[in-house]
Design an enzyme around this catalytic site. Structure first.
Site, mmCIF file in Angstrom:
data_model
loop_
_atom_site.group_PDB
_atom_site.id
_atom_site.type_symbol
_atom_site.label_atom_id
_atom_site.label_comp_id
_atom_site.label_asym_id
_atom_site.label_seq_id
_atom_site.Cartn_x
_atom_site.Cartn_y
_atom_site.Cartn_z
ATOM 1 N N SER A 297 37.464 70.079 19.105
ATOM 2 C CA SER A 297 38.889 70.257 19.323
ATOM 3 C C SER A 297 39.638 70.160 17.992
ATOM 4 O O SER A 297 39.333 70.905 17.061
ATOM 5 C CB SER A 297 39.385 69.238 20.351
ATOM 6 O OG SER A 297 40.691 69.554 20.788
ATOM 7 N N ASP B 88 39.074 77.109 29.355
ATOM 8 C CA ASP B 88 39.914 76.462 28.346
ATOM 9 C C ASP B 88 41.063 77.400 27.988
ATOM 10 O O ASP B 88 40.820 78.557 27.632
ATOM 11 C CB ASP B 88 39.060 76.160 27.105
ATOM 12 C CG ASP B 88 39.797 75.390 26.032
ATOM 13 O OD1 ASP B 88 41.028 75.250 26.118
ATOM 14 O OD2 ASP B 88 39.127 74.931 25.085
ATOM 15 N N HIS C 66 38.158 72.537 28.557
ATOM 16 C CA HIS C 66 38.265 71.863 27.276
ATOM 17 C C HIS C 66 37.750 70.424 27.420
ATOM 18 O O HIS C 66 38.164 69.678 28.297
ATOM 19 C CB HIS C 66 39.712 71.857 26.800
ATOM 20 C CG HIS C 66 39.866 71.552 25.344
ATOM 21 N ND1 HIS C 66 39.663 72.505 24.359
ATOM 22 C CD2 HIS C 66 40.169 70.412 24.686
ATOM 23 C CE1 HIS C 66 39.865 71.964 23.172
ATOM 24 N NE2 HIS C 66 40.172 70.684 23.341
#
Length: 332
Positions: free
Chosen positions: A159, A255, A285
């Site tokens: 991320s 995501d 995610h």
């Protein structure tokens, strides 16, 4: 939906935030030589830059602690996620992920406790990442580095950590890191943004993990003052990506950021970067934090990529090129 409440933070008058959502921190394991029943990985905390109060948590497979491994292990410099605003190396799921990586790859893992926004806006975390690379180039920095092969160094993040890893790798092209060699870049669900919404963002505005209002707030807190989401830290430019090492890009169809991840993988390929794109899997995610089978898949992808970069395997295969088509990837 209040994005501050979603993140468990509140904004203070001085621009800092109070982080109400806290996790019990995981201590590093006992030092070398102390028996830990069933332990497969040792860990310890070491200072990075006293001037910025940064540190690293090192992870070493216990089998490698008994003697210098031959051949030596790859070194993975790791950056955790959290939108640049949350978490640290002692956060339980960050610590556990690094333990799994160290054991399964196997590798020496250096997890960087970088400075958080908004108290320290970008590029502070990228500066800390560069500090970590400069630290890693010297085996005298810590005895555990003697177990690592400096010619097999990987920058890795998930991320926002993947975004930090990318920008550190871009800077590393101009640094004298000898004898350290940046062999690969591992970007797990990189956190990108932009002023113009993508199709996947428009399709998932109220995503349960990264709703758009929350993603926007994290960029607002992290980017340099006066910047918007088209800043290069959030929205990388294709020009200038040349010269990066082989890159693994991972993402999931559920995501909201997946379109940006696919486009980025395509940009890398067009700029001559060898890229392995894993951007068609089912999931959302951060899914590897919630589902053990996805965590195992993630670690297996990383281990395979590390081996391929070292020439351990790597038949040519079809990979998605980030633009929805398939192209032949050359052997890593």
């Amino acid at each position: 939906m209040d994005p501050y409440k979603f993140l468990g933070i509140s904004l203070n008058p001085d621009g800092s935030v109070t982080r109400a959502a806290t996790f019990p921190l995981v201590p590093a394991s006992p030092v070398e030589g102390e028996e830990v029943a069933g332990a497969t990985v040792l860990s310890k905390d070491v200072p990075l830059n006293p001037a910025t109060s940064t540190s690293l948590r090192l992870f070493l497979p216990s089998a490698a602690a008994a003697a210098n491994p031959n051949p030596k292990l790859p070194l993975i410099v790791h950056f955790h996620g959290g939108g640049f605003v949350l978490f640290g190396t002692a956060t339980p799921f960050v610590h556990a992920s690094c333990e799994r990586l160290a054991a399964a790859v196997p590798a020496v893992v250096a997890s960087v406790d970088y400075r958080l926004a908004p108290e320290h806006r970008l590029p502070a975390a990228i500066d800390d990442a560069v500090d970590a690379l400069l630290w890693a180039r010297s085996a005298s920095s810590d005895p555990w580095l003697l177990r690592a092969d400096p010619s097999r160094c990987f920058l890795m993040g998930s991320s926002a950590g993947a975004t930090i890893a990318l920008h550190a790798a871009l800077r590393a092209r101009t640094l004298d890191l000898d004898p350290l060699k940046l062999t690969g870049l591992i970007l797990n669900q990189p956190f990108f943004g932009g002023n113009e919404r993508t199709a996947s963002e428009n399709a998932m505005p109220h995503d349960k993990v990264v709703p758009l209002a929350v993603a926007d707030l994290m960029w607002e807190l992290a980017l340099p003052e006066g910047s918007d989401r088209d800043h290069e830290y959030a929205n990388p430019r294709e020009e200038g990506l040349e010269g990066l090492p082989p890159c693994l890009v991972r993402g999931y169809k559920g995501d909201p950021l997946i379109d940006r991840q696919r486009v980025f993988a395509g940009m890398l390929g067009r700029r001559g970067v060898r890229v392995v794109a894993r951007v068609e899997g089912e999931g959302h995610h951060g899914v590897e934090l919630f589902r053990p089978e996805k965590a195992a898949e993630f670690v297996a992808d990383v281990a395979s990529f590390v081996r391929r970069c070292h020439g351990g395997d790597g038949e040519e295969e079809e990979e998605d090129d980030g633009d929805g088509a398939a192209q032949r990837r050359e052997r890593l």
